[in-house]
Write an enzyme that holds these catalytic residues in place. Structure first.
Site, PDB file in Angstrom:
ATOM      1  CB  CYS A  21      -8.563  -0.437  -1.070  1.00 55.21           C
ATOM      2  SG  CYS A  21      -6.768  -0.526  -0.776  1.00 55.21           S
ATOM      3  CD  GLU A 135       1.472  -4.414  -6.521  1.00 55.77           C
ATOM      4  OE1 GLU A 135       0.929  -5.290  -7.220  1.00 55.77           O
ATOM      5  OE2 GLU A 135       0.896  -3.361  -6.181  1.00 55.77           O
ATOM      6  CG  ASN A 233      -4.500   3.830  -6.169  1.00 55.98           C
ATOM      7  OD1 ASN A 233      -5.484   4.526  -5.982  1.00 55.98           O
ATOM      8  ND2 ASN A 233      -3.580   3.638  -5.232  1.00 55.98           N
TER       9      ASN A 233
END
EC number: 1.17.7.4
Length: 334
Positions: A21, A135, A233
């Site tokens: 990404c 995160e 992810n």
């Protein structure tokens, strides 16, 4: 769904988009540019992205990965990973006499800013995410007195708030879209006035990769997700594939981790990769499958991606000079 090279018999459904990404691409290039610009070593606090191959490749170039800021000798450069860090980590680096490069993904930074804003407005913030993920730790550190973690729908019953009319939800950027909304729905049942973030916190790349896997999952007997086991992810893609109808789905770092027994009775294999996975690893999986009769590849295209992020601004400064000024003499640590 866009198809190419369709044929009967053994086939591969290849997800698009897949792999890097914009935030990961930015972070990896930032490490490479820092090594090129400032020379080794460049210390990186935590893995720059959650991918074994990427980390090993950068280590060979001179990056040194550490888990704690205190592990970096004074007078050096430390880079913060794409997952983001709490304000206390920036303070630790300053106290330790370190020059810093912040490679936090801009989409994670967006969630940090939302947390600060809602905390300033005295909201209780319900952060949907996985306990212990870097995160989540970084976002929670922005407003520790206002944030409580909600790790899936099962956690909703334990949530306590001061004022049900001043509650907002935020989320980790790499979650399963469906599971997150299931959690949000459960929270809204308890707190009807629950406020949503101004825009979706789950990043575009996570959503697009999950959408492609949903499209291929109903047709694939087996889905192979290329990604590391500490990649949130990537693990979500395995879950999404199974929920979409794939008979089985597995997560692998490298092609040689694929078990030939997985192919028994399989005519269609879906292949995708997590947002921190370089394309070379996918190509190796496709080559491995081709050698076992899966030569026809069909592209399952769920979305177009054109987003890019500029490199960290610190790469435009002479950080070695800054690090020298902040080093042992400046900190009093001789």
């Amino acid at each position: 769904m866009v198809r190419m090279t369709a044929s009967p018999g053994r086939r591969v459904l290849l997800a698009a988009p897949r792999g890097y990404c914009a935030g990961v691409d930015r972070a990896v290039i930032a490490v490479e540019k820092a090594l090129e610009q400032y020379g080794a070593p460049v210390y990186v606090r935590h893995e720059i992205v959650h991918n074994k191959y990427v980390v090993q490749t950068l280590e060979k170039k001179g990056a040194i990965f550490v888990e704690r800021t205190e592990e970096v000798p004074p007078g050096n450069i430390v880079m913060f990973s794409a997952h983001g860090v709490a304000p206390t980590v920036h303070e630790e680096a300053k106290r330790g006499g370190l020059a810093t490069i912040d490679a936090t993904c801009p989409l994670v930074t967006k969630v940090h800013k939302e947390a600060v804003r809602f905390a300033d407005e005295d909201f209780d913030i319900l952060l949907i995410g996985h306990e212990g993920h870097e995160e989540v730790i970084g976002t929670s550190g922005e407003a520790p007195d206002h944030i409580q973690l909600v790790d899936g729908p099962a956690d909703v019953a334990k949530v306590e708030v001061r004022d049900p009319s001043r509650v907002v939800w935020l989320s980790q950027t790499t979650l399963s879209v469906d599971e997150t909304m299931e959690t949000v729905d459960a929270l809204k049942e308890r707190f009807p006035q629950l406020v949503s973030p101004p825009s979706d916190d789950i990043c575009y790349a996570t959503q697009n990769r999950q959408l492609a896997v949903k499209q291929m999952g109903a047709e694939a007997d087996l889905v192979i997700v290329v990604g590391s086991r500490n990649s949130s992810n990537s693990k979500r893609l395995v879950e999404v594939a199974k929920l979409a109808g794939a008979r089985e789905a597995y997560l692998v770092d490298f092609a040689d981790e694929i078990d030939e027994a997985w192919l028994e009775g399989v005519s269609t294999v879906g292949v995708t990769s997590g947002a921190s996975v370089p394309e070379v690893l996918v190509e190796q999986v496709l080559e491995w499958l081709s050698g076992r009769g899966f030569e026809d590849v069909e592209i399952v295209k769920a979305a177009e991606e054109s987003i890019t992020f500029s490199l960290p601004k610190e790469l435009r400064r002479d950080l070695r000079a800054e690090a020298a000024e902040l080093g042992p003499d400046a900190t009093g640590d001789n």
